[in-house]
Design a protein around this motif. Structure first.
Motif, PDB file in Angstrom:
ATOM      1  N   MET A   1       0.844  -1.190   0.000  1.00 50.12           N
ATOM      2  CA  MET A   1       0.000   0.000   0.000  1.00 50.12           C
ATOM      3  C   MET A   1       0.881   1.242   0.000  1.00 50.12           C
ATOM      4  N   ALA A   2       0.433   2.262  -0.715  1.00 47.68           N
ATOM      5  CA  ALA A   2       1.021   3.597  -0.646  1.00 47.68           C
ATOM      6  C   ALA A   2      -0.135   4.562  -0.427  1.00 47.68           C
ATOM      7  N   MET A   3      -0.101   5.300   0.673  1.00 46.12           N
ATOM      8  CA  MET A   3      -1.193   6.209   1.010  1.00 46.12           C
ATOM      9  C   MET A   3      -0.602   7.591   1.278  1.00 46.12           C
TER      10      MET A   3
ATOM     11  N   LYS B   1      -3.807  21.654   7.951  1.00 48.48           N
ATOM     12  CA  LYS B   1      -4.806  20.788   8.580  1.00 48.48           C
ATOM     13  C   LYS B   1      -4.993  19.530   7.750  1.00 48.48           C
ATOM     14  N   PHE B   2      -4.999  18.390   8.410  1.00 47.16           N
ATOM     15  CA  PHE B   2      -5.226  17.129   7.709  1.00 47.16           C
ATOM     16  C   PHE B   2      -6.633  17.097   7.122  1.00 47.16           C
ATOM     17  N   ASN B   3      -6.731  16.699   5.828  1.00 44.74           N
ATOM     18  CA  ASN B   3      -8.066  16.602   5.251  1.00 44.74           C
ATOM     19  C   ASN B   3      -8.239  15.495   4.217  1.00 44.74           C
ATOM     20  N   GLU B   4      -7.190  14.736   3.928  1.00 47.15           N
ATOM     21  CA  GLU B   4      -7.343  13.741   2.869  1.00 47.15           C
ATOM     22  C   GLU B   4      -6.319  12.627   3.023  1.00 47.15           C
ATOM     23  N   ALA B   5      -6.766  11.391   2.726  1.00 47.58           N
ATOM     24  CA  ALA B   5      -5.887  10.220   2.696  1.00 47.58           C
ATOM     25  C   ALA B   5      -6.277   9.389   1.479  1.00 47.58           C
ATOM     26  N   HIS B   6      -5.368   9.258   0.537  1.00 44.65           N
ATOM     27  CA  HIS B   6      -5.660   8.527  -0.695  1.00 44.65           C
ATOM     28  C   HIS B   6      -4.403   7.878  -1.213  1.00 44.65           C
ATOM     29  N   GLY B   7      -4.582   6.838  -2.012  1.00 44.53           N
ATOM     30  CA  GLY B   7      -3.416   6.161  -2.559  1.00 44.53           C
ATOM     31  C   GLY B   7      -3.793   4.921  -3.339  1.00 44.53           C
ATOM     32  N   TYR B   8      -2.934   3.895  -3.227  1.00 43.62           N
ATOM     33  CA  TYR B   8      -3.098   2.700  -4.033  1.00 43.62           C
ATOM     34  C   TYR B   8      -2.764   1.445  -3.235  1.00 43.62           C
ATOM     35  N   LEU B   9      -3.458   0.360  -3.607  1.00 47.42           N
ATOM     36  CA  LEU B   9      -3.116  -0.982  -3.156  1.00 47.42           C
ATOM     37  C   LEU B   9      -2.525  -1.714  -4.339  1.00 47.42           C
ATOM     38  N   TYR B  10      -1.496  -2.513  -4.082  1.00 47.50           N
ATOM     39  CA  TYR B  10      -0.806  -3.265  -5.118  1.00 47.50           C
ATOM     40  C   TYR B  10      -0.962  -4.754  -4.815  1.00 47.50           C
ATOM     41  N   SER B  11      -1.581  -5.475  -5.743  1.00 52.12           N
ATOM     42  CA  SER B  11      -1.818  -6.905  -5.566  1.00 52.12           C
ATOM     43  C   SER B  11      -0.750  -7.715  -6.284  1.00 52.12           C
TER      44      SER B  11
ATOM     45  N   LEU C   1       3.474   0.525   3.039  1.00 54.44           N
ATOM     46  CA  LEU C   1       3.443  -0.729   3.787  1.00 54.44           C
ATOM     47  C   LEU C   1       3.607  -1.886   2.834  1.00 54.44           C
ATOM     48  N   ASP C   2       4.546  -2.771   3.134  1.00 53.77           N
ATOM     49  CA  ASP C   2       4.661  -4.047   2.447  1.00 53.77           C
ATOM     50  C   ASP C   2       4.029  -5.073   3.381  1.00 53.77           C
ATOM     51  N   ARG C   3       2.845  -5.484   3.045  1.00 48.31           N
ATOM     52  CA  ARG C   3       2.066  -6.369   3.910  1.00 48.31           C
ATOM     53  C   ARG C   3       2.720  -7.742   4.059  1.00 48.31           C
ATOM     54  N   THR C   4       3.429  -8.193   3.040  1.00 46.40           N
ATOM     55  CA  THR C   4       4.061  -9.508   3.065  1.00 46.40           C
ATOM     56  C   THR C   4       5.214  -9.555   4.060  1.00 46.40           C
ATOM     57  N   SER C   5       6.067  -8.547   4.029  1.00 51.88           N
ATOM     58  CA  SER C   5       7.242  -8.526   4.913  1.00 51.88           C
ATOM     59  C   SER C   5       6.961  -7.835   6.242  1.00 51.88           C
ATOM     60  N   GLY C   6       5.903  -7.010   6.279  1.00 52.92           N
ATOM     61  CA  GLY C   6       5.613  -6.235   7.485  1.00 52.92           C
ATOM     62  C   GLY C   6       6.416  -4.950   7.573  1.00 52.92           C
ATOM     63  N   LYS C   7       7.224  -4.683   6.565  1.00 51.70           N
ATOM     64  CA  LYS C   7       8.030  -3.464   6.570  1.00 51.70           C
ATOM     65  C   LYS C   7       7.188  -2.272   6.153  1.00 51.70           C
ATOM     66  N   TYR C   8       7.540  -1.124   6.679  1.00 49.74           N
ATOM     67  CA  TYR C   8       6.817   0.098   6.350  1.00 49.74           C
ATOM     68  C   TYR C   8       7.789   1.266   6.320  1.00 49.74           C
ATOM     69  N   ASN C   9       7.330   2.352   5.722  1.00 51.18           N
ATOM     70  CA  ASN C   9       8.108   3.580   5.678  1.00 51.18           C
ATOM     71  C   ASN C   9       7.133   4.751   5.704  1.00 51.18           C
ATOM     72  N   VAL C  10       7.497   5.795   6.428  1.00 50.88           N
ATOM     73  CA  VAL C  10       6.689   7.012   6.485  1.00 50.88           C
ATOM     74  C   VAL C  10       7.612   8.165   6.127  1.00 50.88           C
TER      75      VAL C  10
ATOM     76  N   ARG D   1       4.649   2.859  -5.900  1.00 51.58           N
ATOM     77  CA  ARG D   1       4.708   1.454  -5.454  1.00 51.58           C
ATOM     78  C   ARG D   1       5.828   1.274  -4.426  1.00 51.58           C
ATOM     79  N   PRO D   2       5.478   0.759  -3.246  1.00 50.74           N
ATOM     80  CA  PRO D   2       6.512   0.531  -2.218  1.00 50.74           C
ATOM     81  C   PRO D   2       7.533  -0.506  -2.677  1.00 50.74           C
ATOM     82  N   THR D   3       8.788  -0.252  -2.351  1.00 54.66           N
ATOM     83  CA  THR D   3       9.873  -1.194  -2.645  1.00 54.66           C
ATOM     84  C   THR D   3      10.591  -1.511  -1.335  1.00 54.66           C
ATOM     85  N   LEU D   4       9.844  -2.014  -0.383  1.00 55.69           N
ATOM     86  CA  LEU D   4      10.385  -2.245   0.961  1.00 55.69           C
ATOM     87  C   LEU D   4      10.774  -3.690   1.213  1.00 55.69           C
ATOM     88  N   GLY D   5      10.246  -4.622   0.403  1.00 52.18           N
ATOM     89  CA  GLY D   5      10.381  -6.069   0.580  1.00 52.18           C
ATOM     90  C   GLY D   5      11.623  -6.516   1.172  1.00 52.18           C
TER      91      GLY D   5
END
Length: 129
Positions: free
Chosen positions: A30-32, A40-50, A91-100, A125-129
């Motif tokens: 995921m990339a959000m 002021k925070f007002n939006e959260a959008h992005g993509y899921l990669y299957s 977030l790389d859901r497979t590895s559990g790695k994330y970056n902010v 697209r996250p490249t955290l794997g």
């Protein structure tokens, strides 16, 4: 909320995201983008990669994630400090790695335009794997 504001933020984004055609169970990363216009925070959008190559546009309800976003930014920003313009949560859901990643100066960063619309989703697209 737990003591891990990053985990809470990611969990809230994942739990509240939706989109027109989302594989809620099968996505791998995921990339959000969180946006803070006028400080002021007002939006959260992005993509899921299957794993099959599908890329799904998603958004999270800003009202539903606002408390987690505030807790996260409060943990990194001092009272009175300007909030970032944008934050990219990966977030790389497979590895559990994330970056902010914070963006403090360039409003055009992580913005889809007519020029980049064909490559924008791949650039995020996250490249955290």
């Amino acid at each position: 909320m737990s003591d891990n504001v990053t985990a809470d933020l990611i969990r809230n984004l994942v739990d509240t995201m939706s989109g027109p055609s989302v594989d809620g169970d099968g996505w791998a990363s995921m990339a959000m983008i969180l946006e803070f216009p006028d400080g002021k925070f007002n939006e959260a959008h992005g993509y899921l990669y299957s794993p099959d190559g599908t890329i799904s546009a998603v958004a999270a309800d800003p009202w539903a994630v606002a408390a987690a976003v505030k807790s996260y930014t409060d943990s990194y920003c001092q009272a009175g400090d300007a909030l970032p313009l944008k934050i990219l949560v990966e977030l790389d859901r497979t590895s559990g790695k994330y970056n902010v990643t914070f963006e403090d100066a360039d409003e055009s960063r992580w913005k889809m335009t007519p020029k980049n619309r064909k490559v924008f989703r791949e650039e995020l697209r996250p490249t955290l794997g």
